[in-house]
Write a protein that holds these residues in place. Sequence first.
Motif, PDB file in Angstrom:
ATOM      1  N   VAL A 275       0.861  -1.183   0.000  1.00 57.28           N
ATOM      2  CA  VAL A 275       0.000   0.000   0.000  1.00 57.28           C
ATOM      3  C   VAL A 275       0.896   1.231   0.000  1.00 57.28           C
ATOM      4  O   VAL A 275       1.621   1.476   0.964  1.00 57.28           O
ATOM      5  N   PRO A 276       0.857   2.035  -1.075  1.00 59.32           N
ATOM      6  CA  PRO A 276       1.743   3.203  -1.164  1.00 59.32           C
ATOM      7  C   PRO A 276       1.185   4.396  -0.408  1.00 59.32           C
ATOM      8  O   PRO A 276       0.060   4.370   0.124  1.00 59.32           O
ATOM      9  N   GLY A 277       1.970   5.451  -0.392  1.00 58.42           N
ATOM     10  CA  GLY A 277       1.547   6.669   0.297  1.00 58.42           C
ATOM     11  C   GLY A 277       0.371   7.351  -0.360  1.00 58.42           C
ATOM     12  O   GLY A 277      -0.310   8.179   0.265  1.00 58.42           O
ATOM     13  N   THR A 278       0.082   6.991  -1.622  1.00 52.85           N
ATOM     14  CA  THR A 278      -1.052   7.612  -2.313  1.00 52.85           C
ATOM     15  C   THR A 278      -2.393   7.163  -1.752  1.00 52.85           C
ATOM     16  O   THR A 278      -3.438   7.656  -2.205  1.00 52.85           O
ATOM     17  N   VAL A 279      -2.394   6.266  -0.766  1.00 49.82           N
ATOM     18  CA  VAL A 279      -3.653   5.882  -0.128  1.00 49.82           C
ATOM     19  C   VAL A 279      -4.294   7.075   0.575  1.00 49.82           C
ATOM     20  O   VAL A 279      -5.499   7.063   0.872  1.00 49.82           O
ATOM     21  N   THR A 280      -3.525   8.121   0.819  1.00 51.65           N
ATOM     22  CA  THR A 280      -4.083   9.334   1.425  1.00 51.65           C
ATOM     23  C   THR A 280      -5.121   9.987   0.526  1.00 51.65           C
ATOM     24  O   THR A 280      -5.928  10.799   0.998  1.00 51.65           O
TER      25      THR A 280
END
Length: 752
Positions: free
Chosen positions: A416-421
């Motif tokens: 799960v990358p940081g773009t989950v924000t």
Amino acid sequence: DKISCLPNRFTDLSGGDRDCSHLRQVDKDNESLWEFAITKHLGPNVVEVFGRKNGLDIHQYEFVNHFCYERAVHWYGKYFPYLVVIHSMIFMVASSFWFKFPGTSSKIELFVIILGKCFDSPWTTRAISEVYEERREERMVIWRKNTMTKSAAAAAAEDDDDAAASPLRSSIKSGSDQKPAEPQPSLLDKKEGEQAKALFEKVKKFRTHVEEADLLYFMYVLQTALKVFKFALITVYSIALVPNIQIVVMCSVPPDLTGFGAFCCNYNKAHLFSKLAYCYICFVGVYGALCIYSLYWLFHRPLKEYSFEAVRLETGINDIPDVKNDFAFLLHLSDQYDALYSKRFAVFLSEVSEGRLRQLNLNHEWTSDKLRARLARNASERLELHLFMLPGLPDTVFEISEVESLKLELISNVTVPGTVTQLTALQEIVLIHSPAKLQLAALNHLRENLKVLRLAFESPEQVPLWMYTLQGLEELHLSGPLSGELSRATSLDTLRELKNLRALTLRSRLTKIPPGVVDVSGQLLRLSVHNEGTRLQVFSSLKKLVNLAALELTGCGLERIPSAVFSLSHLQELDLRENRLTTVEEILSLQHCRRLTTLKLWHNDISYIPEHISKLRALETLDSSWNKIRRLPPRLCYCTKLRHLDLSHNQLASLPSEIGILQCLQFLSVAFNSLESLPEELFSCKRLKVLALGNNSISTLSPRVGNLAQLLRLELKGNRLESLPAEIADCPSLKLAALIVEDSLMDLLPPD
């Protein structure tokens, strides 16, 4: 035409000097074909020449020539050209045998094909450029930190020159903040991505097959050693035999045939073969030197092992594995041509590189529009995106900001990358046999925003450690073994960080409640244990869950209600489904749970309900279906707050007349019993909305059924009814579709 022989007149028939060294052939234009020149030494440097006829015809000369060629000329001088051809063929076979032998030629050809495709693949350039770009950014970040540190130190040390130094510092700062233009990596289209994916599969299969044996290496060593041995053999015997190639040779012929016993013969090609032989030795010497160098190259370093350490340091792809056996040997051979080939080939040995390509292909296949079409509401009424059996998690998932629940099933290599924000509405994550890793930015976001986490796993090691840091988590559902095969102790770590946890579900085979559950005893409101038939023996941890409002112990092998339950003063719901309960005499102790409103004892072997169930004054729901109850105690009806009563799938023969006391009753199911009649008091429960009487032996239905003004569903199918009372039409809320009865009985009702 190979040899010309003339009789030697200086020897007699009885034997004597037969050496032809005192003869030499001269060319005289005026001499006939049947004459020969004889040199007679009259003194120093004085030679008298005169001709002589021998009286031999041409057939005798031909015979002597052939006879002397076979008997007098040395075999090396005769067969030298054939020896050269044979040796050359042996060298050719020894050099090219591994290119023709099926066990080695197939590997070489396939390796060359794969190597060329890997070298020309656009993915190779992209993967290396991406790594270079990441390393450049890391170096830039370090350089910025160092620059800022030096600037701060200089500012502190030169307070007096602050005004003069400020322009310099500002320029350094502005220069460090400026980001150089980043070269955009070449984009791969879908076709190139599929080709690169196929290359990864080919390289993986080729490596698996070739690394198992060292046939190529053994074959190359064998043929090189054979060539060195052949070189040594040729050199030794050629040097020894070349002097035997003589221009003039002496030949003994039986005198009865020609009248001469000795002939002097001139071997026409001796001079040419002699020179060629020395040239041949020189050429073989050069070839042999190369073979010796090859043999030295084979043994002076381990060619059955190949290390990509230099490639890892240069490219930054740290997971490139070292190889061995024939695979290593082939790479060493390619390095002799150009080391760049193995460097670019190494990209297709990296799992990280393969993962990036897989991710790129996923993004091509799963566009945001395609993912939006899969959105649906789940059981919790959240907008859910369900992905099943994908090779990874597409980046396009994080472009759908309206997703509330993300469900990943049988997906490997989930990161799960940081773009989950970007998923601002995300509240729930479901991971079914999909081990997941979180990047730091993703962990920081989910730690505060994730509310529900559902995990299904196959071993305790698959429980992610980041789960224990989700401070905002409210519901945690775990399904899988929580203890190892050799140890019965649960491997569930402390849940102390889950400060907002309200509901915990454990689907496993536990022998005791995990001690980690006690860490959330202050805020835990609901605990569900589904034990799959394994007996739960230790309940000491339950006593510490003082605020627990709902407890579900399913398939725990219980034979009686655990005493630890009675100390839960805030308990409102107790579910003991699918256990081994035969009696519930301990139900009297449940009166200490003064807030208990729901009691579910379904799917057990209970034969009766004790009279003191009436002590549970707050009880609103009682589910005792799928048991062996034969009689219903009248005192049950003193639980006046009862709204939901399910006694289906038992052995009841009658209902007590006191059932009319249950004025709050809204749901009653006594289907699949042995009832023959119904008490008239039942129809005094005017708040009934659902009445299930199917599959009994009821023969008549009281006309008082019309008193049930709020009735929404009535089930009568499977009884012995011969007719239905017309008063059933007085139930205004009952619809025709909610009246479950045989069609024949329905036809007997009045049309209105």
